[in-house]
Design a protein around this motif. Structure first.
Motif, mmCIF file in Angstrom:
data_model
loop_
_atom_site.group_PDB
_atom_site.id
_atom_site.type_symbol
_atom_site.label_atom_id
_atom_site.label_comp_id
_atom_site.label_asym_id
_atom_site.label_seq_id
_atom_site.Cartn_x
_atom_site.Cartn_y
_atom_site.Cartn_z
ATOM 1 N N LYS A 76 58.137 72.763 48.437
ATOM 2 C CA LYS A 76 58.197 72.047 47.509
ATOM 3 C C LYS A 76 57.909 72.941 46.575
ATOM 4 N N ASN A 77 56.353 73.049 47.408
ATOM 5 C CA ASN A 77 55.371 74.824 47.069
ATOM 6 C C ASN A 77 56.093 75.923 46.629
ATOM 7 N N ASP A 78 56.988 75.747 47.803
ATOM 8 C CA ASP A 78 57.942 77.379 47.386
ATOM 9 C C ASP A 78 58.642 77.647 46.629
ATOM 10 N N ILE A 79 59.220 76.250 46.406
ATOM 11 C CA ILE A 79 60.222 75.966 45.283
ATOM 12 C C ILE A 79 59.342 76.648 44.231
ATOM 13 N N TRP A 80 58.307 75.941 44.029
ATOM 14 C CA TRP A 80 58.376 76.253 42.636
ATOM 15 C C TRP A 80 57.345 77.532 42.833
ATOM 16 N N TYR A 81 57.282 78.376 43.343
ATOM 17 C CA TYR A 81 56.514 79.706 43.969
ATOM 18 C C TYR A 81 58.041 80.823 42.873
ATOM 19 N N ARG A 82 59.664 79.864 44.127
ATOM 20 C CA ARG A 82 60.124 81.452 43.471
ATOM 21 C C ARG A 82 60.815 81.083 42.014
ATOM 22 N N GLN A 83 60.971 79.856 41.703
ATOM 23 C CA GLN A 83 61.260 79.400 40.391
ATOM 24 C C GLN A 83 59.533 80.099 39.053
ATOM 25 N N THR A 84 58.452 80.107 39.488
ATOM 26 C CA THR A 84 58.087 80.703 38.099
ATOM 27 C C THR A 84 57.500 82.495 38.409
ATOM 28 N N PHE A 85 57.343 82.729 39.690
ATOM 29 C CA PHE A 85 57.087 84.478 40.256
ATOM 30 C C PHE A 85 58.025 85.401 39.862
#
Length: 101
Positions: A76-85
């Protein structure tokens, strides 16, 4: 950025899993000291066998539980990082296990 963050999104989760794996390895699962005491107190071998079985599987359960929980969180963190950055996020960076996942 830097150190393990170059390879994985959540290196602190990876380190925690390694910590639990090391605890798992270091524990003497065949003859924990408290079970020798329980054997001397027990009147039947069935009780002792049950205690040995429980003591062995609780270590497996703990390792699986912690690893699964941290893997889901890193996903879930990786998904958030990819969406955010977006495009700034390195495409080769893995989620939790360097070079694998």
């Amino acid at each position: 950025n830097g150190h393990l963050f170059q390879y994985v999104a959540c290196p602190h989760y990876f380190a925690e899993i390694l910590t639990y794996v090391s605890f798992f390895i270091l524990l003497d699962m065949n003859s924990p000291p408290y079970l020798h005491f329980a054997k001397s107190l027990s009147r039947t071998s069935d009780l002792f066998d049950t205690l040995v079985l429980i003591s062995q599987y609780k270590h497996y359960a703990l390792l699986v539980w912690v690893s699964t929980n941290l893997m889901i969180s890193s996903y879930k963190n990786d998904i958030w990082y990819r969406q955010t950055f977006g495009s700034e996020y390195p495409k080769t960076r893995r989620r939790i296990i360097p070079f694998l996942w």
